[in-house]
Design a protein around this motif. Structure first.
Motif, mmCIF file in Angstrom:
data_model
loop_
_atom_site.group_PDB
_atom_site.id
_atom_site.type_symbol
_atom_site.label_atom_id
_atom_site.label_comp_id
_atom_site.label_asym_id
_atom_site.label_seq_id
_atom_site.Cartn_x
_atom_site.Cartn_y
_atom_site.Cartn_z
ATOM 1 N N GLN A 1 0.852 -1.188 0.000
ATOM 2 C CA GLN A 1 0.000 0.000 0.000
ATOM 3 C C GLN A 1 0.889 1.240 0.000
ATOM 4 N N VAL A 2 0.532 2.187 -0.852
ATOM 5 C CA VAL A 2 1.321 3.407 -0.970
ATOM 6 C C VAL A 2 0.845 4.437 0.045
ATOM 7 N N HIS A 3 1.806 5.039 0.721
ATOM 8 C CA HIS A 3 1.513 6.124 1.659
ATOM 9 C C HIS A 3 2.247 7.364 1.200
ATOM 10 N N VAL A 4 1.523 8.470 1.165
ATOM 11 C CA VAL A 4 2.107 9.754 0.790
ATOM 12 C C VAL A 4 1.890 10.716 1.953
ATOM 13 N N VAL A 5 2.970 11.223 2.506
ATOM 14 C CA VAL A 5 2.884 12.047 3.702
ATOM 15 C C VAL A 5 3.634 13.351 3.495
ATOM 16 N N GLU A 6 2.906 14.456 3.691
ATOM 17 C CA GLU A 6 3.526 15.779 3.575
ATOM 18 C C GLU A 6 3.882 16.313 4.960
ATOM 19 N N SER A 7 4.831 17.231 4.980
ATOM 20 C CA SER A 7 5.186 17.924 6.214
ATOM 21 C C SER A 7 5.788 19.277 5.860
ATOM 22 N N GLY A 8 5.848 20.158 6.851
ATOM 23 C CA GLY A 8 6.535 21.426 6.667
ATOM 24 C C GLY A 8 5.649 22.642 6.574
ATOM 25 N N GLY A 9 4.336 22.456 6.584
ATOM 26 C CA GLY A 9 3.460 23.618 6.517
ATOM 27 C C GLY A 9 3.481 24.401 7.816
ATOM 28 N N GLY A 10 2.790 25.534 7.799
ATOM 29 C CA GLY A 10 2.726 26.344 9.004
ATOM 30 C C GLY A 10 2.339 27.769 8.699
ATOM 31 N N LEU A 11 2.531 28.612 9.696
ATOM 32 C CA LEU A 11 2.214 30.033 9.604
ATOM 33 C C LEU A 11 3.507 30.810 9.374
ATOM 34 N N VAL A 12 3.486 31.683 8.385
ATOM 35 C CA VAL A 12 4.672 32.475 8.074
ATOM 36 C C VAL A 12 4.239 33.873 7.669
ATOM 37 N N LEU A 18 9.185 28.860 3.541
ATOM 38 C CA LEU A 18 8.854 27.553 4.093
ATOM 39 C C LEU A 18 9.369 26.492 3.140
ATOM 40 N N ARG A 19 9.658 25.319 3.698
ATOM 41 C CA ARG A 19 10.057 24.186 2.861
ATOM 42 C C ARG A 19 9.141 23.015 3.159
ATOM 43 N N LEU A 20 8.415 22.581 2.141
ATOM 44 C CA LEU A 20 7.536 21.433 2.264
ATOM 45 C C LEU A 20 8.271 20.172 1.832
ATOM 46 N N SER A 21 7.973 19.096 2.522
ATOM 47 C CA SER A 21 8.548 17.796 2.176
ATOM 48 C C SER A 21 7.429 16.795 1.974
ATOM 49 N N CYS A 22 7.691 15.823 1.130
ATOM 50 C CA CYS A 22 6.707 14.770 0.868
ATOM 51 C C CYS A 22 7.445 13.460 0.660
ATOM 52 N N ALA A 23 7.032 12.447 1.398
ATOM 53 C CA ALA A 23 7.629 11.122 1.257
ATOM 54 C C ALA A 23 6.570 10.133 0.819
ATOM 55 N N ALA A 24 6.836 9.432 -0.260
ATOM 56 C CA ALA A 24 5.931 8.404 -0.773
ATOM 57 C C ALA A 24 6.579 7.053 -0.542
ATOM 58 N N PRO A 87 0.397 36.498 0.836
ATOM 59 C CA PRO A 87 -0.880 36.028 1.416
ATOM 60 C C PRO A 87 -1.680 35.151 0.451
ATOM 61 N N GLU A 88 -1.577 35.406 -0.830
ATOM 62 C CA GLU A 88 -2.326 34.601 -1.798
ATOM 63 C C GLU A 88 -1.759 33.190 -1.969
ATOM 64 N N ASP A 89 -0.634 32.900 -1.343
ATOM 65 C CA ASP A 89 -0.111 31.541 -1.330
ATOM 66 C C ASP A 89 -0.769 30.691 -0.241
ATOM 67 N N THR A 90 -1.580 31.315 0.586
ATOM 68 C CA THR A 90 -2.281 30.580 1.632
ATOM 69 C C THR A 90 -3.193 29.526 1.026
ATOM 70 N N THR A 114 -1.028 19.651 3.674
ATOM 71 C CA THR A 114 -0.435 20.405 4.772
ATOM 72 C C THR A 114 -0.800 21.877 4.589
ATOM 73 N N GLN A 115 -1.216 22.502 5.686
ATOM 74 C CA GLN A 115 -1.723 23.869 5.614
ATOM 75 C C GLN A 115 -0.572 24.864 5.611
ATOM 76 N N VAL A 116 -0.655 25.820 4.698
ATOM 77 C CA VAL A 116 0.274 26.950 4.663
ATOM 78 C C VAL A 116 -0.543 28.226 4.807
ATOM 79 N N ILE A 117 -0.197 29.027 5.803
ATOM 80 C CA ILE A 117 -0.872 30.301 6.030
ATOM 81 C C ILE A 117 0.165 31.396 5.989
ATOM 82 N N VAL A 118 -0.057 32.362 5.104
ATOM 83 C CA VAL A 118 0.852 33.502 4.989
ATOM 84 C C VAL A 118 0.096 34.739 5.477
ATOM 85 N N SER A 119 0.498 35.222 6.624
ATOM 86 C CA SER A 119 -0.231 36.323 7.241
ATOM 87 C C SER A 119 0.659 37.049 8.235
ATOM 88 N N SER A 120 0.414 38.338 8.361
ATOM 89 C CA SER A 120 1.144 39.116 9.351
ATOM 90 C C SER A 120 0.353 39.218 10.652
#
Length: 120
Positions: A1-12, A18-24, A87-90, A114-120
Motif C-alpha cells: 500500500q502506498v503512503h504519501v505524507v507531507e510535512s513542513g506547513g505552518g504560519l509564516v 517555508l520548505r515542504l517535504s513529501c515522502a511516498a 498572502p495569496e499563497d495561503t 499540509t496547511q500553509v498560512i501567509v499572514s502578518s
C-alpha cells in the motif's frame, strides 16, 4: 500500500520562507512525476509545481521565481522550497505521486495535505 505524507506547513509572515517535504513509501518503482498542488478556500485545486524522474520541472506562473521543486528518486521524496511568500499563497498544499506505464496504465497517489498560512 502506498503512503504519501507531507510535512513542513505552518504560519509564516509575508516575505518569509517555508520548505515542504513529501515522502511516498510502499512503492517499488520510482514515480514518473511528483508534484505539489494547492487548494485555497473557495477556489479550485491548482497545480503549483511538478518534477519528472529526469528532473524536468513545471511551475504555475504565479510561483515562478519564488518556488523551487526538487526530488530524490531513490527515496521517492519531493520538496518544495517556497520563498517570498505572499498572502495569496495561503492554501492547503497536496503532494501528488504519479506512475504510468504504456498508454493506458496510470495511478495517482495523494497525501492528506499540509496547511500553509501567509499572514502578518
Amino acid at each position: 500500500q502506498v503512503h504519501v505524507v507531507e510535512s513542513g506547513g505552518g504560519l509564516v509572515q509575508p516575505g518569509g520562507s517555508l520548505r515542504l517535504s513529501c515522502a511516498a513509501s510502499g512503492f517499488r518503482f520510482s514515480f514518473n512525476v511528483m508534484g505539489w498542488y494547492r487548494k485555497a478556500p473557495g477556489k479550485e485545486r491548482e497545480l503549483v509545481a511538478t518534477i519528472s524522474s529526469g528532473g524536468s520541472t513545471d511551475y504555475a506562473d504565479s510561483v515562478k521565481g519564488r518556488f523551487t521543486i526538487s526530488r530524490d528518486n531513490v527515496e521517492n521524496t519531493v520538496y518544495l522550497q517556497m520563498n517570498s511568500l505572499k498572502p495569496e499563497d495561503t492554501a492547503v498544499y497536496y503532494c501528488n505521486a504519479r506512475y504510468y506505464s504504456g498508454p493506458t496504465y496510470r495511478r495517482d497517489y495523494w497525501g492528506q495535505g499540509t496547511q500553509v498560512i501567509v499572514s502578518s
